[in-house]
Design a protein around this motif. Sequence first.
Motif, PDB file in Angstrom:
ATOM      1  N   LYS A  98       8.069  -0.650 -12.256  1.00 48.54           N
ATOM      2  CA  LYS A  98       7.340   0.062 -11.196  1.00 48.54           C
ATOM      3  C   LYS A  98       5.844   0.102 -11.517  1.00 48.54           C
ATOM      4  O   LYS A  98       5.014  -0.097 -10.623  1.00 48.54           O
ATOM      5  CB  LYS A  98       7.880   1.486 -11.061  1.00 48.54           C
ATOM      6  CG  LYS A  98       9.368   1.573 -10.750  1.00 48.54           C
ATOM      7  CD  LYS A  98       9.861   2.997 -10.900  1.00 48.54           C
ATOM      8  CE  LYS A  98      11.375   3.068 -10.788  1.00 48.54           C
ATOM      9  NZ  LYS A  98      11.890   4.440 -11.037  1.00 48.54           N
ATOM     10  N   HIS A  99       5.511   0.354 -12.780  1.00 54.78           N
ATOM     11  CA  HIS A  99       4.100   0.419 -13.177  1.00 54.78           C
ATOM     12  C   HIS A  99       3.409  -0.912 -12.924  1.00 54.78           C
ATOM     13  O   HIS A  99       2.290  -0.958 -12.404  1.00 54.78           O
ATOM     14  CB  HIS A  99       4.003   0.798 -14.653  1.00 54.78           C
ATOM     15  CG  HIS A  99       2.610   0.723 -15.204  1.00 54.78           C
ATOM     16  ND1 HIS A  99       1.624   1.627 -14.864  1.00 54.78           N
ATOM     17  CD2 HIS A  99       2.038  -0.169 -16.061  1.00 54.78           C
ATOM     18  CE1 HIS A  99       0.504   1.300 -15.490  1.00 54.78           C
ATOM     19  NE2 HIS A  99       0.719   0.223 -16.223  1.00 54.78           N
ATOM     20  N   GLN A 100       4.079  -1.999 -13.283  1.00 56.46           N
ATOM     21  CA  GLN A 100       3.472  -3.310 -13.073  1.00 56.46           C
ATOM     22  C   GLN A 100       3.337  -3.624 -11.596  1.00 56.46           C
ATOM     23  O   GLN A 100       2.359  -4.252 -11.178  1.00 56.46           O
ATOM     24  CB  GLN A 100       4.299  -4.403 -13.766  1.00 56.46           C
ATOM     25  CG  GLN A 100       3.683  -5.788 -13.609  1.00 56.46           C
ATOM     26  CD  GLN A 100       4.398  -6.834 -14.432  1.00 56.46           C
ATOM     27  OE1 GLN A 100       3.940  -7.216 -15.487  1.00 56.46           O
ATOM     28  NE2 GLN A 100       5.546  -7.280 -13.944  1.00 56.46           N
ATOM     29  N   ALA A 101       4.292  -3.187 -10.788  1.00 51.80           N
ATOM     30  CA  ALA A 101       4.194  -3.415  -9.340  1.00 51.80           C
ATOM     31  C   ALA A 101       2.937  -2.757  -8.781  1.00 51.80           C
ATOM     32  O   ALA A 101       2.196  -3.367  -7.993  1.00 51.80           O
ATOM     33  CB  ALA A 101       5.446  -2.882  -8.633  1.00 51.80           C
ATOM     34  N   ASP A 102       2.670  -1.519  -9.205  1.00 53.60           N
ATOM     35  CA  ASP A 102       1.457  -0.831  -8.751  1.00 53.60           C
ATOM     36  C   ASP A 102       0.209  -1.565  -9.235  1.00 53.60           C
ATOM     37  O   ASP A 102      -0.767  -1.727  -8.493  1.00 53.60           O
ATOM     38  CB  ASP A 102       1.440   0.604  -9.291  1.00 53.60           C
ATOM     39  CG  ASP A 102       2.429   1.518  -8.575  1.00 53.60           C
ATOM     40  OD1 ASP A 102       2.713   1.271  -7.386  1.00 53.60           O
ATOM     41  OD2 ASP A 102       2.913   2.480  -9.209  1.00 53.60           O
ATOM     42  N   ARG A 103       0.247  -2.010 -10.487  1.00 51.27           N
ATOM     43  CA  ARG A 103      -0.918  -2.680 -11.074  1.00 51.27           C
ATOM     44  C   ARG A 103      -1.202  -4.014 -10.373  1.00 51.27           C
ATOM     45  O   ARG A 103      -2.355  -4.341 -10.071  1.00 51.27           O
ATOM     46  CB  ARG A 103      -0.683  -2.898 -12.568  1.00 51.27           C
ATOM     47  CG  ARG A 103      -1.881  -3.461 -13.323  1.00 51.27           C
ATOM     48  CD  ARG A 103      -1.689  -3.301 -14.822  1.00 51.27           C
ATOM     49  NE  ARG A 103      -0.442  -3.918 -15.270  1.00 51.27           N
ATOM     50  CZ  ARG A 103      -0.329  -5.205 -15.591  1.00 51.27           C
ATOM     51  NH1 ARG A 103      -1.377  -6.002 -15.515  1.00 51.27           N
ATOM     52  NH2 ARG A 103       0.831  -5.691 -15.999  1.00 51.27           N
ATOM     53  N   LEU A 104      -0.149  -4.776 -10.082  1.00 50.49           N
ATOM     54  CA  LEU A 104      -0.336  -6.057  -9.396  1.00 50.49           C
ATOM     55  C   LEU A 104      -0.898  -5.849  -7.992  1.00 50.49           C
ATOM     56  O   LEU A 104      -1.813  -6.562  -7.561  1.00 50.49           O
ATOM     57  CB  LEU A 104       0.994  -6.812  -9.319  1.00 50.49           C
ATOM     58  CG  LEU A 104       1.534  -7.429 -10.602  1.00 50.49           C
ATOM     59  CD1 LEU A 104       2.896  -8.072 -10.349  1.00 50.49           C
ATOM     60  CD2 LEU A 104       0.565  -8.460 -11.161  1.00 50.49           C
ATOM     61  N   ALA A 105      -0.326  -4.882  -7.257  1.00 48.52           N
ATOM     62  CA  ALA A 105      -0.809  -4.632  -5.893  1.00 48.52           C
ATOM     63  C   ALA A 105      -2.276  -4.211  -5.910  1.00 48.52           C
ATOM     64  O   ALA A 105      -3.068  -4.637  -5.056  1.00 48.52           O
ATOM     65  CB  ALA A 105       0.056  -3.558  -5.230  1.00 48.52           C
ATOM     66  N   ASP A 106      -2.656  -3.390  -6.898  1.00 49.40           N
ATOM     67  CA  ASP A 106      -4.045  -2.943  -7.002  1.00 49.40           C
ATOM     68  C   ASP A 106      -4.975  -4.120  -7.286  1.00 49.40           C
ATOM     69  O   ASP A 106      -6.038  -4.258  -6.661  1.00 49.40           O
ATOM     70  CB  ASP A 106      -4.157  -1.897  -8.116  1.00 49.40           C
ATOM     71  CG  ASP A 106      -5.570  -1.365  -8.254  1.00 49.40           C
ATOM     72  OD1 ASP A 106      -6.089  -0.810  -7.273  1.00 49.40           O
ATOM     73  OD2 ASP A 106      -6.166  -1.510  -9.345  1.00 49.40           O
ATOM     74  N   LYS A 107      -4.594  -4.996  -8.216  1.00 48.24           N
ATOM     75  CA  LYS A 107      -5.428  -6.165  -8.535  1.00 48.24           C
ATOM     76  C   LYS A 107      -5.540  -7.114  -7.349  1.00 48.24           C
ATOM     77  O   LYS A 107      -6.609  -7.685  -7.105  1.00 48.24           O
ATOM     78  CB  LYS A 107      -4.859  -6.893  -9.746  1.00 48.24           C
ATOM     79  CG  LYS A 107      -5.070  -6.156 -11.061  1.00 48.24           C
ATOM     80  CD  LYS A 107      -4.618  -6.999 -12.253  1.00 48.24           C
ATOM     81  CE  LYS A 107      -4.932  -6.299 -13.561  1.00 48.24           C
ATOM     82  NZ  LYS A 107      -4.549  -7.107 -14.740  1.00 48.24           N
ATOM     83  N   LEU A 108      -4.452  -7.292  -6.617  1.00 46.47           N
ATOM     84  CA  LEU A 108      -4.494  -8.167  -5.449  1.00 46.47           C
ATOM     85  C   LEU A 108      -5.436  -7.604  -4.390  1.00 46.47           C
ATOM     86  O   LEU A 108      -6.229  -8.345  -3.786  1.00 46.47           O
ATOM     87  CB  LEU A 108      -3.085  -8.347  -4.877  1.00 46.47           C
ATOM     88  CG  LEU A 108      -2.131  -9.204  -5.714  1.00 46.47           C
ATOM     89  CD1 LEU A 108      -0.698  -9.086  -5.193  1.00 46.47           C
ATOM     90  CD2 LEU A 108      -2.558 -10.675  -5.707  1.00 46.47           C
ATOM     91  N   ASN A 109      -5.354  -6.315  -4.139  1.00 48.73           N
ATOM     92  CA  ASN A 109      -6.247  -5.691  -3.158  1.00 48.73           C
ATOM     93  C   ASN A 109      -7.705  -5.822  -3.566  1.00 48.73           C
ATOM     94  O   ASN A 109      -8.562  -6.115  -2.722  1.00 48.73           O
ATOM     95  CB  ASN A 109      -5.875  -4.213  -2.973  1.00 48.73           C
ATOM     96  CG  ASN A 109      -4.673  -4.022  -2.066  1.00 48.73           C
ATOM     97  OD1 ASN A 109      -4.608  -4.590  -0.992  1.00 48.73           O
ATOM     98  ND2 ASN A 109      -3.716  -3.212  -2.498  1.00 48.73           N
ATOM     99  N   ARG A 110      -7.982  -5.615  -4.856  1.00 53.16           N
ATOM    100  CA  ARG A 110      -9.365  -5.734  -5.324  1.00 53.16           C
ATOM    101  C   ARG A 110      -9.868  -7.174  -5.238  1.00 53.16           C
ATOM    102  O   ARG A 110     -11.073  -7.402  -5.172  1.00 53.16           O
ATOM    103  CB  ARG A 110      -9.480  -5.196  -6.755  1.00 53.16           C
ATOM    104  CG  ARG A 110      -9.459  -3.676  -6.798  1.00 53.16           C
ATOM    105  CD  ARG A 110      -9.844  -3.103  -8.138  1.00 53.16           C
ATOM    106  NE  ARG A 110      -8.713  -3.068  -9.065  1.00 53.16           N
ATOM    107  CZ  ARG A 110      -8.655  -3.758 -10.181  1.00 53.16           C
ATOM    108  NH1 ARG A 110      -9.627  -4.561 -10.527  1.00 53.16           N
ATOM    109  NH2 ARG A 110      -7.599  -3.678 -10.979  1.00 53.16           N
ATOM    110  N   ALA A 111      -8.928  -8.140  -5.219  1.00 48.03           N
ATOM    111  CA  ALA A 111      -9.310  -9.549  -5.081  1.00 48.03           C
ATOM    112  C   ALA A 111      -9.368  -9.981  -3.610  1.00 48.03           C
ATOM    113  O   ALA A 111      -9.578 -11.157  -3.327  1.00 48.03           O
ATOM    114  CB  ALA A 111      -8.321 -10.422  -5.840  1.00 48.03           C
ATOM    115  N   GLY A 112      -9.163  -9.037  -2.700  1.00 52.17           N
ATOM    116  CA  GLY A 112      -9.249  -9.354  -1.277  1.00 52.17           C
ATOM    117  C   GLY A 112      -7.952  -9.833  -0.657  1.00 52.17           C
ATOM    118  O   GLY A 112      -7.943 -10.297   0.479  1.00 52.17           O
ATOM    119  N   ILE A 113      -6.846  -9.723  -1.389  1.00 53.20           N
ATOM    120  CA  ILE A 113      -5.530 -10.107  -0.873  1.00 53.20           C
ATOM    121  C   ILE A 113      -4.771  -8.814  -0.556  1.00 53.20           C
ATOM    122  O   ILE A 113      -4.343  -8.104  -1.471  1.00 53.20           O
ATOM    123  CB  ILE A 113      -4.745 -10.953  -1.891  1.00 53.20           C
ATOM    124  CG1 ILE A 113      -5.529 -12.225  -2.223  1.00 53.20           C
ATOM    125  CG2 ILE A 113      -3.356 -11.306  -1.350  1.00 53.20           C
ATOM    126  CD1 ILE A 113      -4.961 -13.004  -3.408  1.00 53.20           C
TER     127      ILE A 113
END
Length: 393
Positions: free
Chosen positions: A255-270
């Motif tokens: 779950k922690h990694q899912a949140d982290r991946l979604a956050d990084k994707l959003n910050r990259a414009g995805i």
Amino acid sequence: MSKSFKDLNLIASILEALDNEGYIEPTPIQQEAIPYILSGRDILACAQTGTGKTAAFAIPILQILQNKNQGMVKKPRALILSPTRELVVQIGECFSAYGKYTKCTHTVIYGGVSQKAQVASLNRGVDILIATPGRLKDLLDQGYINLSNIEFLVLDEADRMLDMGFIHDIRFLSSKIPVNKQSVFFTATLNREIKQLADTLLNNPVKVQIAAESSASESIQQLLYFIDKEKKMDLLFELLNGPLISDALIFSKTKHQADRLADKLNRAGIKSNAMHGDKSQGSRQRALENFKAGKIRTLVVTDVAARGIDIESLSHVINYDIPNEPETYVHRIGRTGRAGASGSAISFCCADEINFLKRIHKLIDKSIPIAEGYPIASKGEITSGLKKYISKR
């Protein structure tokens, strides 16, 4: 084999609804199961996700209840149990679509939200209950539900319900239902526990098995990248910024990694959302609706949250982490390529996941093709043993 839904002796109101949905030919599981259910037989059905299982039980139940509908005060006559809130909601949507021109009513029962609206719906009277076991048991204990008129019991994703520890709830609920009901089990895997449960709850069932439980749909293109663990995020960005992936369901181990991946994707414009068991029901539902509506391009999920996801046209599934259970791989990639449509599944594998990969290859009885034109990671993490394994393939 029947060539159209008209060959299954369905009533005009259901045929009209199916036509509205663009359904022309029944899938194999529908061709097999619908006539048996209409004839009153219990069924133990083993079929992979994306094969049209929901319609296989919803259509005949709607037809039988419609033919018996006499306009009385409605008490639940069919009970569909499913493991996750998302899947319950989606089954409800299917009943709405297929039963659009019938007089049959239904409601969905699940936890994580206030029970007030669900109780109000029950008080108005419904023909069909679609529920997760936990919330249904709660409402039954509170006296809001009476299951004494149930004629049909459906266990959908029965294997997943057992994996999630619902066996005691299922046995309790079944004890509150008339013995002479008609029962249908749908499962993706047919293990010993499922067979034992079926022996106790099904009466002389017909066994329907459409696809081998270890197989993945031939319509899914599978691809494998060997990659250092710390390079996975770079590879994910590279693929998502390319021209081939329109949308993607991304599987994360935690779950922690899912949140982290979604956050990084959003910050990259995805645009992305995370969906897992620690999210509120409202948050999970909004994330799924945003993904289906195309408001976000990627949805990062854990296995428990994703089992109930049903998306008609999904471009890609990405296994950011290789699952430690090989059957989980089959379930994951089954989110795409549904009902005969094409789809793609991409998996990232680092050195400490190689044993998981070997078990997947053994289960599906073939090797996942390695992506061409992308260098295999060369850091120390990629051991000589891994290179030897790759060379043998």
